[in-house]
Design an enzyme around this catalytic site. Structure first.
Site, PDB file in Angstrom:
ATOM      1  N   ASN A 154      -4.674   4.806  10.958  1.00  0.00           N
ATOM      2  CA  ASN A 154      -5.923   5.606  11.084  1.00  0.00           C
ATOM      3  C   ASN A 154      -7.277   5.052  10.607  1.00  0.00           C
ATOM      4  OD1 ASN A 154      -4.736   5.044   8.364  1.00  0.00           O
ATOM      5  ND2 ASN A 154      -5.239   6.895   7.362  1.00  0.00           N
ATOM      6  N   GLU A 251       1.459   1.778   0.246  1.00  0.00           N
ATOM      7  CA  GLU A 251       0.300   2.857   0.222  1.00  0.00           C
ATOM      8  C   GLU A 251       0.884   4.064   1.436  1.00  0.00           C
ATOM      9  OE1 GLU A 251      -2.059   3.357  -1.417  1.00  0.00           O
ATOM     10  OE2 GLU A 251      -2.542   1.265  -2.362  1.00  0.00           O
ATOM     11  N   CYS A 285      -4.915   9.506   4.461  1.00  0.00           N
ATOM     12  CA  CYS A 285      -3.843   9.807   3.418  1.00  0.00           C
ATOM     13  C   CYS A 285      -4.222  10.579   2.311  1.00  0.00           C
ATOM     14  CB  CYS A 285      -3.355   8.367   3.071  1.00  0.00           C
ATOM     15  SG  CYS A 285      -4.448   7.367   2.701  1.00  0.00           S
ATOM     16  N   GLU A 459      -4.361  -0.958  -4.501  1.00  0.00           N
ATOM     17  CA  GLU A 459      -5.266  -1.738  -3.526  1.00  0.00           C
ATOM     18  C   GLU A 459      -6.480  -1.755  -4.220  1.00  0.00           C
ATOM     19  OE1 GLU A 459      -4.421  -0.613   0.571  1.00  0.00           O
ATOM     20  OE2 GLU A 459      -3.316  -2.416   0.310  1.00  0.00           O
TER      21      GLU A 459
HETATM   22  P1  NAD Z   1       4.314   4.823  10.082  1.00  0.00           P
HETATM   23  O1  NAD Z   1       4.923   4.848   8.643  1.00  0.00           O
HETATM   24  O2  NAD Z   1       4.726   5.497  11.246  1.00  0.00           O
HETATM   25  O3  NAD Z   1       3.840   3.422  10.364  1.00  0.00           O
HETATM   26  C1  NAD Z   1       3.220   2.481   9.506  1.00  0.00           C
HETATM   27  C2  NAD Z   1       3.689   1.049  10.010  1.00  0.00           C
HETATM   28  O4  NAD Z   1       4.840   0.703   9.733  1.00  0.00           O
HETATM   29  C3  NAD Z   1       3.377   0.691  11.492  1.00  0.00           C
HETATM   30  O5  NAD Z   1       2.730  -0.221  11.773  1.00  0.00           O
HETATM   31  C4  NAD Z   1       4.799   0.635  12.011  1.00  0.00           C
HETATM   32  O6  NAD Z   1       4.914  -0.145  13.251  1.00  0.00           O
HETATM   33  C5  NAD Z   1       5.425   0.092  10.883  1.00  0.00           C
HETATM   34  N1  NAD Z   1       6.954   0.438  10.837  1.00  0.00           N
HETATM   35  C6  NAD Z   1       7.572   1.494  11.077  1.00  0.00           C
HETATM   36  N2  NAD Z   1       8.903   1.429  10.834  1.00  0.00           N
HETATM   37  C7  NAD Z   1       8.966  -0.012  10.339  1.00  0.00           C
HETATM   38  C8  NAD Z   1      10.153  -0.620   9.612  1.00  0.00           C
HETATM   39  N3  NAD Z   1      11.446  -0.079   9.689  1.00  0.00           N
HETATM   40  N4  NAD Z   1       9.904  -1.672   9.107  1.00  0.00           N
HETATM   41  C9  NAD Z   1       8.496  -1.967   9.037  1.00  0.00           C
HETATM   42  N5  NAD Z   1       7.555  -1.673   9.434  1.00  0.00           N
HETATM   43  C10 NAD Z   1       7.865  -0.675  10.159  1.00  0.00           C
HETATM   44  O7  NAD Z   1       2.665   5.520   9.649  1.00  0.00           O
HETATM   45  P2  NAD Z   1       1.460   5.832  10.465  1.00  0.00           P
HETATM   46  O8  NAD Z   1       2.135   7.065  11.597  1.00  0.00           O
HETATM   47  O9  NAD Z   1       1.320   4.724  11.375  1.00  0.00           O
HETATM   48  O10 NAD Z   1       0.502   6.351   9.762  1.00  0.00           O
HETATM   49  C11 NAD Z   1       0.571   7.414   8.987  1.00  0.00           C
HETATM   50  C12 NAD Z   1       1.067   7.468   7.885  1.00  0.00           C
HETATM   51  O11 NAD Z   1       0.410   6.494   7.008  1.00  0.00           O
HETATM   52  C13 NAD Z   1       0.658   8.714   6.759  1.00  0.00           C
HETATM   53  O12 NAD Z   1       1.916   9.048   6.191  1.00  0.00           O
HETATM   54  C14 NAD Z   1      -0.211   8.426   6.008  1.00  0.00           C
HETATM   55  O13 NAD Z   1      -0.572   9.105   4.896  1.00  0.00           O
HETATM   56  C15 NAD Z   1      -0.037   7.114   5.677  1.00  0.00           C
HETATM   57  N6  NAD Z   1      -1.163   6.337   5.171  1.00  0.00           N
HETATM   58  C16 NAD Z   1      -1.465   5.939   3.688  1.00  0.00           C
HETATM   59  C17 NAD Z   1      -2.609   5.415   3.129  1.00  0.00           C
HETATM   60  C18 NAD Z   1      -2.764   5.027   1.935  1.00  0.00           C
HETATM   61  O14 NAD Z   1      -3.511   4.167   1.630  1.00  0.00           O
HETATM   62  N7  NAD Z   1      -2.010   5.566   1.184  1.00  0.00           N
HETATM   63  C19 NAD Z   1      -3.659   5.004   4.212  1.00  0.00           C
HETATM   64  C20 NAD Z   1      -3.501   5.419   5.654  1.00  0.00           C
HETATM   65  C21 NAD Z   1      -2.431   5.929   6.170  1.00  0.00           C
END
Ligand code: NAD
Length: 485
Positions: A154, A251, A285, A459
């Protein structure tokens, strides 16, 4: 398309673009059209090793530089990012589909803020002196070593900078893996850092899906992992890091409450709810997606909200007038449509929206459900799309109990004119990043992060320094050593 979105190569390692076409192809899709705008390749084991080896080799020398020297490079990078804000914003819009009206104001600029802020702090990172009679202890604030950053889709530029800036300020090196959905922006961040004078190997970018992330996390050369992503991914990454006792920042997702009392300033409360649900088409998020509205203001709130939503300018994200864009991907759009269907099936009242738009790209209408109850799926699970759930409440106590009845704890907000109530309620809400008469502000000076299942660590702000460095304490004896034998 006249704007060139194809990067020079997929990865950025040891100060240069690197390609290895034998890696899994990752097409980059412009969410506003559904058309491919670039192609990168996932990192192969050889590429992953090259990135980690570079980061490992370069880190000690970087840590040995003075904080002021490191900070100067980060601050220069901030200036370059600001100069190139337009181009970086256009790229961010292509990568994510977020309107240019948002990206020009928020993405590269908040990345630049992080480089400027942590660049400024770098020179003042010190240990302390603790006098113990004639003996004394001093502490050294030391870098952790190689840090891995893994991003969500995002805010690709912002996440690359929010992780990179404190890591580098503390003397660490970084290997950053952007989300496979948005691989373009982090490469530009790496380019800019090198232009600003960063030594080769200190900030590297490799592409890939979850498996590439997983191999980075488990590599013994890595000291710390910072993930922005969903709770299920967070659990896996945290467990893998724990097996080797690595430091983590998590996060993760949320289902945050926004509590609006009868005495709230209506226009501001509606504005806060819009910002906390529909900015970036709801893909934020910290969004306050459970909007608890006290009964006395409910109808006025819903009427004004519907009126204001009808003025949203939905369209081509590069058009400066557009303020509501598509979902990042077809998959995410379908996930959100499933939730909307569940909301209707489980008996929530659809006030506005609820449909995909009849045009190319992955556009949804801004959607509001009222009469939502705590047990409904749309009130319990993170949707990550433009779907607001409005829940009614009577008393302050009830609102607090119900707001806290979730496994998540990222954010929370309160709208009221009663200042004592505002502080009393916010103190009881279980969340890391909170707002009073506002929503979703994220200045670099303020700690950002979640409690409960929403994450570990913070962060931004001075707090991030503790998550990217550790203290060595050194006891110094001035006299003789008294031993029993
Ligand atoms: P996701 O968990 O599907 O993926 C996040 C990242 O993790 C990607 O780069 C992905 O390739 C990687 N990944 C996936 N499996 C992995 C593994 N087993 N080991 C290591 N890396 C792995 O999330 P998304 O769909 O890309 O993003 C949306 C989510 O992120 C939502 O839940 C949102 O709330 C959260 N988010 C949190 C924040 C925050 O600061 N708290 C900010 C933005 C988004």
């Amino acid at each position: 398309m006249s704007y060139d979105t194809q990067p020079k190569a997929s990865h950025f390692i040891d100060g240069a673009y690197v390609e290895d076409k034998s890696g899994t192809p990752i097409p980059v899709i412009y969410p506003a059209t559904g058309k491919q705008i670039a192609l990168v390749h996932a990192a192969t084991p050889a590429i992953i090793d090259q990135a980690l080896a570079a980061a490992h080799r370069a880190q000690k020398q970087w840590a040995a530089m003075s904080g002021t020297e490191r900070g100067r490079i980060l601050r220069r990078a901030a200036d370059i990012m600001r100069e190139r804000n337009h181009d970086l914003s256009v790229l961010e819009t292509h990568d994510t589909g977020k309107p240019y009206q948002e990206t020009i104001a928020v993405d590269a600029t908040s990345g630049a803020d992080a480089f400027e802020y942590f660049g400024g702090l770098a020179g003042s990172l010190t240990g302390e002196h603790i006098q113990l009679g004639e003996n004394w202890v001093y502490t050294r604030r030391e870098a952790l070593g190689v840090c891995v950053g893994i991003g969500a889709w995002n805010y690709p530029t912002q996440i690359a900078c929010w992780k990179g800036a404190p890591a580098l300020a503390c003397g660490n090196s970084m290997v950053f893996k952007p989300s496979e959905m948005t691989p373009l922006c982090a490469l530009k961040v790496a380019e800019i850092l090198y232009e600003a004078g960063l030594p080769a190997g200190i900030y590297n970018v490799v592409q890939g899906l979850g498996e590439v992330g997983a191999s980075l996390v488990t590599d013994p050369r890595v000291a710390k992992v910072s993930l922005t992503g969903s709770v299920p991914t967070g659990k896996k990454v945290y467990a893998a890091a724990a097996a080797q006792m690595k430091h983590v920042t998590m996060e993760l997702g949320g289902k945050s409450p926004l509590v609006i009392f009868d005495d709230a300033h209506l226009e501001n409360a509606v504005g806060g709810a819009i910002l906390g649900n529909f900015y970036s088409s709801g893909q934020v998020c910290s969004n306050g997606t459970r909007v608890f509205v006290q009964r006395g203001i409910k109808e006025a709130f819903l009427n004004r909200l519907t009126e204001r939503l009808s003025t949203a300018v939905i369209g081509e994200p590069l058009d400066e007038a557009t303020n509501f864009g598509p979902m990042v991907s077809e998959r995410q759009m379908n996930i959100v449509l499933d939730y909307i269907e569940k909301g209707e099936k489980e008996g929530a009242r659809l006030v506005t929206g609820g449909k995909r738009l009849d045009r190319d790209g992955f556009y949804l209408q801004p959607t509001v459900f009222a009469d939502v109850t705590d047990d409904m799926t749309i009130a319990r699970e993170e949707i990550f799309g433009p779907v607001m759930a409005v829940l009614d409440f009577e008393t302050e106590e009830e609102a607090i109990t119900r707001a806290n009845a979730t496994e998540f704890g990222l954010s929370a907000g309160v709208f009221t004119r009663d200042l004592s109530r505002a502080h009393r309620v916010i103190a009881q809400l279980e969340a890391g990043s909170c707002f009073i008469n506002s929503y979703n502000d994220a200045p670099v000076e303020a700690p950002f992060g979640g409690t409960k299942m929403s994450g570990v660590g913070r962060e931004n702000s001075k707090a991030a320094i503790n998550h990217y460095s550790e203290l060595k304490s050194v006891f110094v004896r001035m006299g003789d050593v008294e031993a029993p034998f």
